[in-house]
Design an enzyme around this catalytic site. Structure first.
Site, short mmCIF file in Angstrom:
data_model
loop_
_atom_site.label_atom_id
_atom_site.label_comp_id
_atom_site.label_asym_id
_atom_site.label_seq_id
_atom_site.Cartn_x
_atom_site.Cartn_y
_atom_site.Cartn_z
N ALA A 22 0.85 -1.11 -0.05
CA ALA A 22 0.05 0.11 0.03
C ALA A 22 0.87 1.33 -0.08
CB ALA A 22 -0.93 0.09 1.19
N GLY A 23 2.02 1.33 0.58
CA GLY A 23 3.10 2.47 0.70
C GLY A 23 3.46 2.59 -0.56
N LYS A 24 3.87 1.64 -1.31
CA LYS A 24 4.54 1.82 -2.70
C LYS A 24 3.41 2.35 -3.74
CE LYS A 24 7.68 -0.74 -4.24
NZ LYS A 24 8.34 -1.81 -4.76
N ASP A 30 11.52 -2.50 -9.72
CA ASP A 30 12.60 -3.34 -8.93
C ASP A 30 13.76 -2.43 -8.58
OD1 ASP A 30 12.58 -6.02 -7.84
OD2 ASP A 30 14.63 -6.31 -9.29
N PHE A 73 14.51 3.47 5.26
CA PHE A 73 14.27 2.06 5.47
C PHE A 73 15.27 1.25 4.70
CE2 PHE A 73 11.91 3.84 2.02
CZ PHE A 73 12.30 2.89 0.79
N GLY A 74 15.19 -0.09 4.93
CA GLY A 74 16.18 -0.60 4.18
C GLY A 74 17.68 -0.57 4.37
N LYS A 111 15.46 13.56 0.18
CA LYS A 111 15.76 12.12 -0.53
C LYS A 111 14.92 11.61 -1.66
CE LYS A 111 15.41 7.31 0.03
NZ LYS A 111 14.76 6.07 0.64
#
Length: 209
Positions: free
Chosen positions: A17-19, A75, A166-167, A189
């Site tokens: 949902a965030g993407k 991706d 994140f990540g 960012k």
């Protein structure tokens, strides 16, 4: 001549949902009604590609064919020069916990530790050059497709710094900056990221006069 999406519906090949929210906001000014593959009940195809391009195309083509609507997939991941481009397409896989590492899910601190451990094992003078890549694949139900690639270069630091990203963001310092992606304001960012680079190319190609 480049094929254009035009206006109307576009399937975003994600169940996140965030993407969906992030991509919808980027494309909203261009008259596109973005819907997720998840909301249509479409399955997620196995990401068996060896490159970001292959995996993005797998997702976009599967969504376009199943829905009959043009589809967009992305991706992305981190590549480290000294590690021959790893983790690369396995960026998320490096964060997957094994059966003995607790509850199933992703542990990004563990993933960052794997990268750092490999670099340290190579010696203190090992270069820490790295880059984030993002590939956007746009596919139509008839099989035609377009690909847009974005990249941001930088280097890695240790220990991880920042709480905003994140990540692998707490490891990555983009070129020309002193803060990690996790220390930079998210709006700043997003303006310099690999995803921003890829989307700028898509918008210029699809929506320019």
């Amino acid at each position: 001549m480049t094929r254009r999406i035009g206006s109307g519906k576009l399937v975003i090949a994600t169940h996140n949902a965030g993407k969906l929210k992030e991509i919808s906001a980027l494309l909203a000014p261009h008259g596109l009604d973005c819907i997720s593959a998840g909301s249509l009940g479409l399955p997620e195809p196995p990401e068996t590609g060896k490159t970001f391009v292959e995996n993005a195309l797998l997702k976009a083509r599967a969504a376009a064919e199943a829905s009959g609507i043009p589809a967009l997939a992305d991706d992305s991941g981190l590549s480290v020069a000294a590690l021959d481009g790893r983790p690369g397409v396995y960026t998320a896989d490096w964060a997957e916990r094994q059966w003995f590492e607790g509850e199933p899910g992703r542990d990004w601190y563990m993933a960052m530790g794997k990268v750092e451990g490999l670099l340290q094992a190579m010696g203190a003078d090992t270069p820490r050059d790295a880059w984030f890549s993002c590939v956007l694949a746009l596919a139509w139900p008839d099989g035609e497709y377009l690909v847009y690639e974005g990249r941001v270069d930088g280097n890695l630091t240790w220990p991880p710094r920042g709480e905003l990203g994140f990540g692998y963001d707490p490891l990555f310092i983009p070129e020309g900056r002193t803060q990690t992606f996790a220390e930079i304001d998210p709006s700043e960012k997003h303006a310099i990221s690999h995803r921003a680079d890829a989307f700028a190319k898509l918008v210029a190609d699809q929506f320019s006069a």
